[in-house]
Design an enzyme around this catalytic site. Structure first.
Site, PDB file in Angstrom:
ATOM      1  N   ASP A  26     -38.420   6.799  32.538  1.00  0.00           N
ATOM      2  CA  ASP A  26     -39.543   7.363  33.291  1.00  0.00           C
ATOM      3  C   ASP A  26     -39.069   8.105  34.535  1.00  0.00           C
ATOM      4  O   ASP A  26     -39.623   9.141  34.895  1.00  0.00           O
ATOM      5  CB  ASP A  26     -40.534   6.267  33.686  1.00  0.00           C
ATOM      6  CG  ASP A  26     -41.380   5.789  32.513  1.00  0.00           C
ATOM      7  OD1 ASP A  26     -41.215   6.319  31.398  1.00  0.00           O
ATOM      8  OD2 ASP A  26     -42.199   4.880  32.716  1.00  0.00           O
ATOM      9  N   HIS A  77     -42.193   4.550  28.894  1.00  0.00           N
ATOM     10  CA  HIS A  77     -42.649   3.453  29.745  1.00  0.00           C
ATOM     11  C   HIS A  77     -41.535   2.433  29.999  1.00  0.00           C
ATOM     12  O   HIS A  77     -41.767   1.231  30.026  1.00  0.00           O
ATOM     13  CB  HIS A  77     -43.895   2.766  29.159  1.00  0.00           C
ATOM     14  CG  HIS A  77     -45.083   3.657  29.129  1.00  0.00           C
ATOM     15  ND1 HIS A  77     -45.827   3.937  30.254  1.00  0.00           N
ATOM     16  CD2 HIS A  77     -45.649   4.347  28.112  1.00  0.00           C
ATOM     17  CE1 HIS A  77     -46.812   4.753  29.925  1.00  0.00           C
ATOM     18  NE2 HIS A  77     -46.720   5.033  28.643  1.00  0.00           N
TER      19      HIS A  77
END
Length: 157
Positions: A140, A135
């Site tokens: 990501d 995250h």
């Protein structure tokens, strides 16, 4: 919403390898809007962004890596594209314009189906054994590229 972190990679379209990347934390105008604690490990807190550059300080780099390129991401149409346009509008700048858009959430849901569950990035990463989603923007983005490669491999087998 404020953009607290930006991360992007430029990918070679033939080999699907990373050519360059840019990532930065971003200090919002209202630092008090950022919590002093994060609900997830390694999350963004007020202390983490307090020394980061403002959006105005990094806007040219962000524009350069995005403008005139194909944008790809997971749920990018409903989240990332909206936030980028809002951030540029907030400072009175024209937003970068993509020449194409690939939203892996839509593409994978349509082509891959729900065989990996709820189609969240963390679920897809676990399904393909790619590790746990962090995250954080650059991690990501890189994970999204690997998920797309794995899905493509499965679809064409």
């Amino acid at each position: 919403f404020s953009v607290l972190e930006f991360g992007a990679i430029v990918v070679c379209p033939r080999q699907l390898v990373e050519l360059r990347s840019y990532c930065t934390l971003i200090r919002p105008r209202d630092i008090t809007a950022v919590g002093t604690r994060s609900g997830r490990q390694g999350g963004i807190t007020r202390d983490v962004v307090s020394g980061a550059p403002s959006f105005e300080e990094v806007v040219d780099k962000i524009f350069d890596i995005l403008n005139g390129r194909i944008w790809a991401g997971h749920n990018i149409q409903r989240f990332d594209c909206v936030r980028i346009k809002e951030a540029f509008a907030e400072i009175g700048r024209d937003a970068p314009v993509p020449v194409g858009l690939i939203d892996s959430l839509g593409v994978l849901t349509e082509k891959f189906g729900r065989r990996a569950g709820n189609m969240k990035m963390e679920t897809l990463a676990a399904y393909f054994g790619l590790g746990q989603q962090k995250h954080r923007s650059l991690d990501d983005v890189r994970m999204n590229l690997e998920v797309v490669k794995h899905c493509a491999t499965v679809l064409f087998l």
